[in-house]
Write an enzyme that holds these catalytic residues in place. Structure first.
Site, short mmCIF file in Angstrom:
data_model
loop_
_atom_site.label_atom_id
_atom_site.label_comp_id
_atom_site.label_asym_id
_atom_site.label_seq_id
_atom_site.Cartn_x
_atom_site.Cartn_y
_atom_site.Cartn_z
N HIS A 200 45.37 -41.41 -5.68
CA HIS A 200 46.60 -42.18 -5.49
C HIS A 200 47.79 -41.49 -6.14
CE1 HIS A 200 43.65 -45.70 -5.41
NE2 HIS A 200 43.83 -45.21 -4.21
N ARG A 307 45.42 -34.64 10.00
CA ARG A 307 43.97 -34.72 9.71
C ARG A 307 43.59 -36.19 9.57
NH1 ARG A 307 45.19 -29.90 6.29
NH2 ARG A 307 43.72 -28.25 6.84
N ARG A 343 44.78 -34.79 15.34
CA ARG A 343 43.45 -34.20 15.47
C ARG A 343 42.43 -35.31 15.32
NH1 ARG A 343 41.07 -29.89 11.27
NH2 ARG A 343 40.77 -31.72 9.96
N GLU A 442 38.15 -22.46 15.72
CA GLU A 442 37.76 -22.26 14.33
C GLU A 442 36.29 -21.87 14.18
OE1 GLU A 442 38.62 -25.82 12.07
OE2 GLU A 442 38.01 -27.14 13.68
N ASN A 465 41.04 -21.69 8.31
CA ASN A 465 40.22 -22.03 7.13
C ASN A 465 38.74 -21.95 7.50
OD1 ASN A 465 42.74 -22.65 6.25
ND2 ASN A 465 42.47 -24.86 6.29
N ASP A 466 38.41 -22.54 8.62
CA ASP A 466 37.01 -22.48 9.06
C ASP A 466 36.69 -21.16 9.75
OD1 ASP A 466 35.70 -24.82 8.19
OD2 ASP A 466 36.91 -25.99 9.57
N ARG A 476 34.07 -21.58 2.26
CA ARG A 476 35.47 -21.67 1.83
C ARG A 476 35.63 -22.47 0.54
NH1 ARG A 476 37.92 -25.67 6.59
NH2 ARG A 476 39.28 -26.68 5.10
N CYS A 513 47.08 -23.59 12.56
CA CYS A 513 47.29 -24.67 11.60
C CYS A 513 46.44 -24.50 10.33
CB CYS A 513 47.03 -26.03 12.24
SG CYS A 513 45.34 -26.22 12.81
C1 PEP Z 1 41.07 -25.08 9.56
O1 PEP Z 1 39.83 -25.04 9.56
O2 PEP Z 1 41.78 -24.08 9.46
C2 PEP Z 1 41.76 -26.37 9.67
C3 PEP Z 1 43.06 -26.43 9.82
O3 PEP Z 1 41.00 -27.49 9.58
P1 PEP Z 1 40.45 -28.10 8.19
O4 PEP Z 1 41.08 -27.31 7.08
O5 PEP Z 1 40.81 -29.52 8.20
O6 PEP Z 1 38.98 -27.84 8.32
MG MG Z 2 38.70 -26.78 10.18
#
Ligand code: PEP
Ligand code: MG
Length: 592
Positions: A200, A307, A343, A442, A465-466, A476, A513
């Site tokens: 919070h 998200r 998403r 991803e 990221n993925d 990660r 993204c």
């Molecule tokens: C990603 O995987 O780059 C992504 C934007 O999704 P998340 O970080 O929510 O897995």
């Molecule tokens: Mg992802």
């Protein structure tokens, strides 16, 4: 009374959850050293009176929370009211009430002691929960029990009034109800014992742009009200009673930070167009609707990634279609946004709705998550799809499906999307004529078959990221592996380039993204690839826009060509870093 000798100097390291540097006087909010008396009742005849005293405290606590809720509704503070609802629900929870009453009756103890026993019982249960987010929700129960205890003691909430201006609130955690009671215009920083990025405190701090550090363990037992405190929300550091030279250094850092921020914000809303007129659209990534305002202020032109899984994670019950719809309406109604990319939920793996038991998987990141989970839990999925369609009638929405690994998944998702639309239309509910459909790229297989996926969707959004974790086989979230997590790895660059090229050949737009989109060091590389859209955390937007405005597509392309000629990731990094620091010295200045 605290003398200057009592004031000790120390540095605490926590999690920076809201950036910026502030220096001010500490105000210990709801200090944990409040002493409540715990005692056995002198004789059983006192039990009914004690039970009544407990019930009165419950009633008073509920009355206070309802009052705060009403006041909060009238203010412009947009913290989620649902947190207050959760707190009211805890107060009314039958088990909470009956068990505490039984403790008083069976053990002949005072109400304070019984409430404390209940809290300890909950703590034990929550400690055994594996999911860190759900484990962290003990803070809600702690918050409620503290309030009941205070009311039992007949204590009024401490006020912040007397401290003066420039107050740094030190607390165990800070809920929206707390902020409603504080004079927020006096508060410049937060430092809390518990919490992390989704606590919070973090939500409130970010939405109000107040620097904050959470997860400091026991700062509430180390700091006294009126101690001088530095909160560095960027570095996640709190310094208590700093030496004069440290204070001086931080004062300079603060001025520098504020000046840079102000300068960045001044032109944050200018478009990101290169000197040779190549435009890149810049969006914001959000996890909570409270972040929209901040994203827009930092120059987000649209929401490139919402998200939505946090709606589930933050909720004690499974969100209904109405819950989703109310939430999405607030996103699409934001007039400053060109569109909002919603998403569908990326649950499963290690993120589960609060009322569902996580499935134990050896390798959850590669398990039943995201679109795979949605296609298994069709009821859950369709509830969300219905709400997204309904929101599409209010403002421009794009829908994005996560973790697509093959054509079947996107086809099945689209089939369900169409089925949902048909159902809504048959029910006479308004929906948009069309909604753009996107696939997140991803998973490496999606890159390989990108040409086939491009035939199915209106746009791609690359989740680096993925994608990086799967392409380089690096978890990660594993802090020991970060040295190998390299967005500029030649393999990653080739994957990205393929996605962009394939998308453009198929005449669809391609966005990014993942965190890489907001990494200034990678900015020209991505520009050279000709990504159409970059969506990122609001904090990264002004700098990325500035870099783009100072560069040309031509130079970005030649940088990319050179970078892609190297075989070793370290060579790419060295070359790109050297180029960026040399050509954009102001953007890569060291802060100290
Ligand atoms: C990603 O995987 O780059 C992504 C934007 O999704 P998340 O970080 O929510 O897995
Ligand atoms: Mg992802």
């Amino acid at each position: 009374m605290i003398t200057d000798q009592d004031r000790k100097t120390f540095v605490l390291k926590g999690i920076g959850v809201s950036p910026g540097i502030v220096i001010g006087k500490a105000y210990l909010f709801d200090p944990s050293d409040i002493q409540f008396s715990f005692y056995k009742l002198e004789n059983p005849a006192l039990i009914p009176k004690e039970v009544q005293r407990f019930k009165n405290a419950l009633k008073e606590s509920e009355r206070q929370l309802l009052e705060i809720r009403e006041n909060l509704k009238k203010t412009k503070i947009n913290e989620p009211l649902y947190v207050l609802d959760v707190h009211i629900l805890i107060l009314k929870d039958k088990k909470f009430v009956s068990r505490t009453t039984k403790y008083i009756q069976r053990l002949g103890i005072n109400a304070e002691w019984a409430v404390r026993m209940m809290l300890d019982r909950y703590k034990k249960i929550f400690d055994g929960v594996e999911d860190t987010y759900i484990r962290g929700r003990i803070s809600d129960i702690q918050y409620v029990t503290q309030r009941v205890l205070r009311n039992l003691a007949g204590r009024k909430r401490e006020t912040i009034w007397e401290i003066g201006d420039g107050v740094i609130v030190i607390a165990q955690d800070i809920s929206p109800a707390d902020t409603a009671q504080m004079k927020m215009e006096k508060v410049i920083g937060f430092a809390t014992d518990i919490g992390g990025w989704t606590s919070h405190t973090a939500i409130v701090a970010r939405s109000m742009e107040i620097p904050a550090v959470a997860g400091l363990d026991n700062i509430t037992s180390m700091v006294h009200t009126t101690d001088v405190v530095i909160v560095d929300g960027t570095a996640g550091v709190v310094i208590v009673n700093p030496y004069p030279e440290v204070l001086q250094r931080y004062e300079e850092k603060r001025l520098h930070y504020d000046a840079v921020k102000e300068e960045y914000l001044k032109d944050a809303k200018l478009p990101a167009v290169t000197l040779d007129k190549y435009p890149v659209q810049i969006g914001g990534n959000i996890e909570f609707i409270e972040e929209i305002k901040t994203a827009v202020a930092h120059g987000a032109e649209y929401i490139g990634l919402y998200r939505t899984e946090f709606i589930y994670i933050n909720s004690k019950h499974l969100p209904t279609e109405e819950d989703h719809f109310n939430n999405y309406s607030q996103v699409v109604e934001a007039k400053e946004l060109l569109w909002s990319t919603i998403r569908t939920f990326d649950l499963g793996g290690d993120k589960f709705p609060s009322n569902q038991k996580p499935i134990r998987e050896l390798n959850p990141q590669m398990g039943l998550r995201a679109i795979r989970f949605c296609l298994k839990e069709i009821g859950l999925f369709k509830t969300q799809l219905r709400a997204i369609w309904r929101a599409s009638a209010i403002g421009k929405v794009k829908i994005l499906f996560p973790m697509i690994s093959g054509v079947e998944e996107i086809r099945e998702a689209k089939r369900l999307l169409k089925e949902t639309r048909d159902e809504l239309v048959a029910e006479g509910i308004k929906v948009a004529a069309k909604m753009e459909i996107g696939a997140m790229i991803e998973v490496p297989s999606a890159v390989v078959i990108a040409d086939k996926l491009a035939e199915e969707v209106d746009f791609f959004s690359i989740g680096t990221n993925d994608l990086i974790q799967y392409a380089l086989a690096i978890d990660r979230a594993n802090e020991h592996m970060t040295y190998l997590y390299e967005p500029l790895h030649p393999a990653v660059l080739r994957l990205l380039k393929r996605v962009v090229d394939v998308a453009h050949e198929a005449n669809i737009r391609v966005a990014m993204c993942g965190e890489m989109a907001g990494d200034p060091m990678c900015c020209l590389i991505l520009l050279g690839m000709e990504l159409d859209e970059l969506s990122m955390s609001h904090l990264a937007i002004p700098r990325i826009k500035r870099i783009i405005r100072q560069s040309t597509l031509k130079e970005a392309k030649s940088l990319l060509k050179k970078a892609m000629s190297f075989g070793a990731a370290s060579d790419v990094r060295a070359y790109v870093q050297g180029y960026m620091i040399q050509h954009f010295p102001r953007e890569f200045q060291k802060e100290d």
